[in-house]
Design an enzyme around this catalytic site. Structure first.
Site, PDB file in Angstrom:
ATOM      1  N   SER A   1      34.580  -0.997  45.627  1.00  0.00           N
ATOM      2  CA  SER A   1      33.909   0.253  45.264  1.00  0.00           C
ATOM      3  C   SER A   1      33.021   0.721  46.399  1.00  0.00           C
ATOM      4  O   SER A   1      32.271  -0.070  46.984  1.00  0.00           O
ATOM      5  CB  SER A   1      33.055   0.045  43.999  1.00  0.00           C
ATOM      6  OG  SER A   1      32.183   1.156  43.831  1.00  0.00           O
TER       7      SER A   1
ATOM      8  N   ASP B   1      31.485   8.406  24.985  1.00  0.00           N
ATOM      9  CA  ASP B   1      31.550   8.638  26.432  1.00  0.00           C
ATOM     10  C   ASP B   1      32.992   8.695  26.917  1.00  0.00           C
ATOM     11  O   ASP B   1      33.375   9.550  27.715  1.00  0.00           O
ATOM     12  CB  ASP B   1      30.806   7.529  27.185  1.00  0.00           C
ATOM     13  CG  ASP B   1      29.336   7.483  26.821  1.00  0.00           C
ATOM     14  OD1 ASP B   1      28.870   8.407  26.129  1.00  0.00           O
ATOM     15  OD2 ASP B   1      28.664   6.523  27.231  1.00  0.00           O
TER      16      ASP B   1
END
Ligand code: ADP
Ligand code: MG
Length: 412
Positions: free
Chosen positions: A71, A186
């Site tokens: 990431s 979400d």
């Protein structure tokens, strides 16, 4: 092919990490919850919308049987998980941020009715994550990461999961692998969001409806002020609020607080201790406010000029009042706000916002304010000045509007 900055960064990052081009890039947005806080795990109603900030996942097959993930936001850590662990019965024992990715991989292999698996033996997958959704500020960077990963693996593995199945798989990853006991809002917002619309979600039925919300067309702006205070979802306050709600539902003899009306609750007040009663009252009244907001937006309350400018102003003020009432309920009954969040809301309303509320799980994060177009700067400045006066760090200010949901960004 789309070549927005995020897609470009994902392509570059993937090449840097793995020395080859990705097979594709998938992205999913963060979200803002317009109204409906802590109602999701009570089988209630929420009204979030997808925002412009997104997380992108670049991905490609590899042939060594590993899931490898890197990431841009955590550059010191490249994590390798054997696919055998992903295919195993129990959830993978991967901690920290890679748990979201490994968790989604694990849940996706179990999500679909069709082919469910990483592919032929010896195959693997490389993933590179990059994002402009700030983590921990109430914009659900976690769901953006999960949903982008879920879409990538669903396509790469030809798993055939529907969007609804993906939403459940991503939630499962967050609940069972990361260990955060969150609802499905979400993921639903990130997967089903649309430009110009908020996602009204019935969390019991897990059915959604897009209700029109186009601030720009209505001459409005939605200002976000991030206090910079960070919450820790997996621990403490969130879990204890959840436990209070379960206790209240049990004491009231219902499956979930969704099944309690405001009248029923007042009648049963004596059977609950004061704190549990107030926790329940937040959920019950918040459900009412979400339904009211959805009704108003369906009716075009923010742009309906019938009756002239005065009538339009009144309709907007009524919508704004729902937001501010939601905040008061979170502050006084659910007790999940902080002094900085309360100050931001009070200041926004005093500075001319139609209404404002904390958005997200609480204990920090952001405030949203519905303001007339052109006033986001003025209201933001007022919040900054108030923060300065009271010794808080300056808030990070931005405006948000309903944006597209998860998608495949590149078609090689
Ligand atoms: P929120 O969803 O409100 O942003 P959460 O605590 O639920 O806050 O999720 C934030 C966590 O999600 C981060 O601490 C990290 O573990 C993970 N995460 C989010 N975005 C990324 C990213 N781009 N790369 C890696 N991990 C990420
Ligand atoms: Mg989250």
């Amino acid at each position: 092919m789309l070549t927005d900055p995020l897609t470009g960064a994902a392509t570059k990052g993937f090449a840097g990490a793995y020395g080859t081009a990705p097979e594709g890039i998938w992205s999913a947005p963060g979200r803002v919850n317009l109204i409906g806080e802590h109602t999701d795990y009570n089988d209630g109603f929420v009204l979030p919308f997808a925002i412009g900030a997104r997380t992108a996942v670049a991905a490609a097959h590899r042939d060594d049987g590993f899931l490898v993930v890197a990431s841009a936001q955590y550059p010191d850590e490249v994590v390798t998980v054997p696919l055998a662990e992903i295919e195993a019965e129990g959830p993978p024992g991967v901690a920290g941020w890679p748990g979201y990715v490994a968790g989604v991989a694990w849940a996706v292999t179990r999500a679909s009715s069709g082919h469910a698996g990483p592919g032929p033996a010896g195959s693997g997958v490389s993933l590179y994550v990059t994002s402009d959704v700030p983590a921990g500020s109430g914009l659900s960077s976690s769901a953006a990461l999960e949903c982008a990963t879920g879409c990538a693996l669903n396509d790469l593995w030809q798993a055939g999961a529907s969007r609804g199945e993906l939403a459940r798989a991503c939630r499962r990853a967050e609940n069972e692998v990361v260990g955060a006991p969150t609802g499905i809002m979400d993921q639903f917002a990130s997967l089903f969001g649309e430009e110009g619309g908020a996602v009204f979600l019935d969390c019991r039925e897990v059915t959604g409806e897009i209700v029109p919300l186009d601030p720009e067309a209505a001459g409005l702006e939605i200002l976000l002020a991030d206090t910079g205070e960070r919450h820790a979802h997996a621990s403490g306050g969130y879990a204890s609020r959840r436990a209070s709600c379960e206790r209240a539902a049990e004491a009231l003899g219902v499956r979930a607080l969704r099944d309690v009306s405001a009248k029923d609750l007042e009648k049963a007040a004596a059977t609950l201790d004061d704190e549990t009663f107030r926790r329940a009252r937040h959920v019950v009244t918040e459900n009412g406010r979400v339904l009211e907001m959805a009704r108003a937006l369906r009716a075009g309350a923010l742009r309906d000029t019938t009756g002239g400018a005065g009538a339009l102003h009144q309709r907007r003020a009524a919508v704004g009042a729902l937001l501010t009432a939601s905040h008061a309920s979170m502050r006084d009954d659910f007790e999940i706000t902080t002094p900085a969040l309360d100050l931001a809301v009070e200041t926004a309303v005093r500075a001319g916002a139609f209404g404002a509320r904390m958005t997200g799980g609480g204990f920090g994060g952001s405030v949203l304010a519905l303001v007339p177009q052109g006033y986001a700067g003025v209201v933001g400045d007022e919040i900054t000045a108030a923060f300065d006066r009271d010794g808080y760090d300056p808030p990070a200010l931005s405006t948000v509007s309903p944006s597209a949901g998860a998608r495949r960004d590149t078609y090689p």
